[in-house]
Motif scaffolding. Structure first.
Motif, PDB file in Angstrom:
ATOM      1  N   UNK A 216       0.832  -1.209   0.000  1.00 25.19           N
ATOM      2  CA  UNK A 216       0.000   0.000   0.000  1.00 25.19           C
ATOM      3  C   UNK A 216       0.856   1.243   0.000  1.00 25.19           C
ATOM      4  N   UNK A 217       0.369   2.279  -0.689  1.00 27.05           N
ATOM      5  CA  UNK A 217       1.063   3.573  -0.670  1.00 27.05           C
ATOM      6  C   UNK A 217       0.714   4.247   0.657  1.00 27.05           C
ATOM      7  N   UNK A 218       1.714   4.461   1.498  1.00 32.15           N
ATOM      8  CA  UNK A 218       1.423   4.998   2.834  1.00 32.15           C
ATOM      9  C   UNK A 218       1.733   6.485   2.944  1.00 32.15           C
ATOM     10  N   UNK A 219       2.619   6.983   2.104  1.00 33.95           N
ATOM     11  CA  UNK A 219       2.935   8.417   2.172  1.00 33.95           C
ATOM     12  C   UNK A 219       3.153   8.951   0.759  1.00 33.95           C
ATOM     13  N   UNK A 220       2.546  10.081   0.483  1.00 36.63           N
ATOM     14  CA  UNK A 220       2.758  10.730  -0.811  1.00 36.63           C
ATOM     15  C   UNK A 220       2.993  12.206  -0.539  1.00 36.63           C
ATOM     16  N   UNK A 221       4.173  12.671  -0.910  1.00 38.27           N
ATOM     17  CA  UNK A 221       4.488  14.083  -0.727  1.00 38.27           C
ATOM     18  C   UNK A 221       4.848  14.678  -2.075  1.00 38.27           C
ATOM     19  N   UNK A 222       4.967  15.997  -2.113  1.00 39.21           N
ATOM     20  CA  UNK A 222       5.367  16.653  -3.354  1.00 39.21           C
ATOM     21  C   UNK A 222       4.176  17.122  -4.142  1.00 39.21           C
TER      22      UNK A 222
END
Ligand SMILES: Cc1cc2nc3c(=O)[nH]c(=O)nc-3n(C[C@H](O)[C@H](O)[C@H](O)COP(=O)(O)OP(=O)(O)OC[C@H]3O[C@@H](n4cnc5c(N)ncnc54)[C@H](O)[C@@H]3O)c2cc1C
Ligand code: SF4
Length: 653
Positions: A216-222
């Motif tokens: 799972x994608x747990x963190x998305x920044x930017x």
């Protein structure tokens, strides 16, 4: 500004029907600094735009106002016109005298007066406008696709086949989503697995696709062009690189649990492959079911039976990070649990099942090998009642919308039941039939007329058990009679709802969702593939319930959007974003908590060391919430400064 030009549009009769354009133009021409006031039938047309550009040049205008429709529709068109004429595009503004005026007025005098007031206010605002320059941000030429159902598979393949890298993240152990669970598909009745499985294999073999299942994608920044993503890989306790998929581990495992792929109708072991065509074809140990715990190894049966030495009880979760330029969300749907509808027995009756359970029963690879059987006693049901709109179109159960696919799949299921049990009787309760897709109406008509399936128009009020029968009470609104059917099996077309975890994901990605919890599109008509965050696109049932055809179309569309972004080395971004005047900032952090896009961060000032707000212009959407919320007046939204807003209000009141 001392040389302002005002251009008033008739919009055919859209504006001119209610607003007296000639009187308005005359009045506007007397306003201070207005050196030119003109009107035209369609300003957005080529001659209309040419007229504006010529006048900007000829009259050396230092500001221009187009009084027409909403800037959402033509803001860009007229900004480009200004630019062509050599005027900074942010020194051209629009006054909305259509949606805000002519469309909501009947009386001509009132409409004209209001249009004048709107124009006067907009001129007040324009006087304090400043020239702005767009800025650029680099684009990383890779895409993240979240969700490996048919939508995610299609999007990933389209991107990979154009030569770009894709990270495909699927939370369950295998690709496929719900389509992998279906037997045959409406309206053509082709075998679901036969059309899906080759694509699953293609994805896994494509050199441009990095597939992460059980992840799972747990963190998305930017931001658009540069998203930094963290993906958490759950431990399978089976080494993917060693597992040969032989299945020798399965017979030795002593633990039997309900199989989620069969919607709980079948069973599986604690070590399992979700279904025979799973991709990747790698076994997984369900740690919650396994006899072993993090501290104790109680059973080693699978370990001992695995010749490839792939079992590894010590596996830990892993995190990987990478950067992408765009994200496609294709996390799909779930069905509302039957337990939500108390009057249909809640979850209490084994022989009241949902549509996906029936799909598994119909499937040749399902728990009954494609034979329709009652879950309670294995008998072949002679009377089956299908109930449409179970939870859907029913605000009382929290789902006011139509789930869109169930009229069609119910017809398909009733038909397939009749093929399996020709002497059986199928009843379908419906409110009305929604079969708007290509070949859909014809399919339903065929089912109704040729298969002797009894369609009853009306809602089911109660379902209860009597002996070994399931009694269905409903109304037949066409005959005006109450109906009671003693059924052997009841199939509920439960409402389609967003997949669990969607809300959490929406928060991680700073995107909006609608009242039903599905991801919101940027615009219902003009931006159906985009989310409200630039660079994040939507595909399939994650956006709303839809069939496979529409899912695949939307996925290809989303992939196209992502690819057109990747076609550029840099993206051009609007300068109408917030800015902080550091000297005024008290470091309270209110703005950071208000911003819905995560564009504001608090960090020590380079000059003073005190905490101050900083705005990432790439993430900022120019909504102005931070500027309105800042108690110190330290934040200004470029293109909508307080000076501009107050000047606009003063002119209008
Ligand atoms: C009973 C029933 C019968 C149907 N029959 C037909 C039919 O005959 N014909 C037809 O055209 N359509 C049919 N449909 C509709 C069809 O199932 C959908 O159109 C299709 O499955 C939508 O695909 P999807 O990829 O958008 O979503 P899904 O199939 O739901 O796939 C979503 C994927 O995303 C994964 N995921 C979810 N959250 C995350 C996360 N946070 N991170 C990573 N991965 C995640 C899920 O595990 C899943 O693999 C039927 C639907 C139902 C309920
Ligand atoms: S698709 Fe048909 S059964 Fe499903 S909610 Fe809409 S009307 Fe009801």
């Amino acid at each position: 500004m001392t040389r302002l030009g005002v251009f008033i549009c008739h919009c055919g009769k859209n504006i001119a029907r209610t607003v007296n354009i000639e009187a308005l133009r005359e009045k506007v021409s007397t306003l201070p600094d207005v050196v030119l006031a003109k009107d035209y039938l369609y300003l957005c047309s080529k001659p209309g735009q040419t007229m504006i550009a010529d006048d900007i040049r000829e009259h050396r205008l230092d500001g221009a106002l187009v009084a027409a429709c909403s800037p959402r529709l033509h803001g860009k068109t007229f900004a480009q016109t200004a630019q062509r004429a050599g005027l900074n595009p942010y020194l051209l503004d629009m006054a909305n005298i259509r949606e805000h005026c002519s469309w909501v007025h009947i009386d001509g005098a009132e409409g004209t007066e209001k249009a004048f007031s709107i124009i006067k206010g907009s001129l007040g605002r324009l006087r304090y406008a400043e020239p702005l320059e767009p800025f650029q941000s680099p684009v990383t030429k890779r895409v993240l696709v979240i969700g490996g159902g048919v939508a995610g598979i299609q999007a990933a393949l389209d991107i990979a086949n154009s030569g770009h890298e894709v990270y495909l993240v699927e939370k369950s152990p295998s690709l496929g989503g719900h389509m992998a669970q279906l037997g045959e598909t409406f309206p053509t009745l082709d075998c679901s697995s036969c059309i899906l499985t080759p694509r699953m294999v293609e994805v896994s073999q494509n050199e441009y696709v990095h597939l992460f299942s059980y992840a799972e994608a747990t963190r998305v920044e930017g931001n658009i062009g540069q998203f930094q993503v963290t993906v958490r890989l759950r431990p399978r306790y089976v080494d993917e690189t060693l597992c040969t998929g032989c299945g020798d581990c399965v017979p030795t495992c002593p633990v039997v649990v309900p199989n989620e792929f069969d919607q709980g109708l079948g069973a599986r072991k604690a070590v399992y492959l979700p279904f025979p065509q799973a991709v990747p074809a790698v076994y997984t140990i369900d740690w919650d079911a396994c006899l072993n715990t993090d501290k104790l190894i109680i059973c080693e049966n699978c370990y001992k039976s695995c010749e490839a030495r792939a079992i590894n009880f010590l596996m830990e979760p892993r995190e990987i990070t990478f950067e992408v330029g765009a994200i496609i969300l294709s996390t799909g749907y779930e069905l509302m649990p039957v337990a939500h509808i108390g009057e249909y027995g809640g979850d209490g009756y084994e022989d009241v099942i949902d549509g996906l359970q029936f799909e598994r029963m119909l499937s040749a690879s399902g728990p009954t090998g494609g034979v329709v059987r009652r879950p309670s006693d294995g008998r072949i049901p002679q009377n089956v009642v299908f109930v449409q709109c179970a939870g859907s179109r029913d605000p009382e159960h929290g789902v006011p919308y139509c789930s869109k696919v169930c009229c069609m799949y119910t017809a398909k299921q009733a038909l397939l039941y009749k093929h399996a049990v020709p002497d059986g009787q199928a009843y379908v309760f419906y409110i009305d039939i929604r079969a708007a897709g290509k070949g859909h109406e014809e399919f339903v008509q065929k089912v109704m007329s040729e298969e002797r399936i009894l369609y009853l128009r009306g809602k089911v009020s109660k379902i209860f058990k009597s002996g070994d029968k399931i009694v269905v009470w409903g109304a037949d609104t066409l005959s005006g009679r109450q109906v009671e059917i003693e059924a052997d099996l009841v199939v509920l077309a439960m409402a389609v709802i967003p997949s669990s975890g969607s809300q959490k994901l929406a928060r991680t990605l700073h995107i909006a969702s609608d009242l039903g919890g599905f991801f919101s599109e940027a615009h219902p008509k003009l931006g159906p593939l985009e989310s409200n965050t630039d660079g994040i696109f939507l595909a399939g049932a994650a956006q709303f319930a839809k069939d496979i055809t529409d899912t695949v179309s939307q996925a290809t569309g989303a992939a196209g959007k992502a690819l057109s972004l990747l076609a550029n080395d840099f993206i051009r971004l609007e300068p109408t974003v917030s800015g902080v005047e550091e000297g005024l900032c008290r470091g309270c952090g209110l703005c950071a908590s208000i911003c819905p896009f995560g564009a504001v961060t608090m960090s020590p000032s380079e000059k003073t060391g005190a905490m101050v707000a900083g705005i990432n212009p790439v993430l900022c959407k120019g909504c102005g919430l931070c500027a309105a919320g800042c108690l110190s007046g330290a934040i200004t939204l470029k293109g909508s400064s307080f000076r501009q807003i107050f000047a606009q209000l003063e002119e209008m009141v």
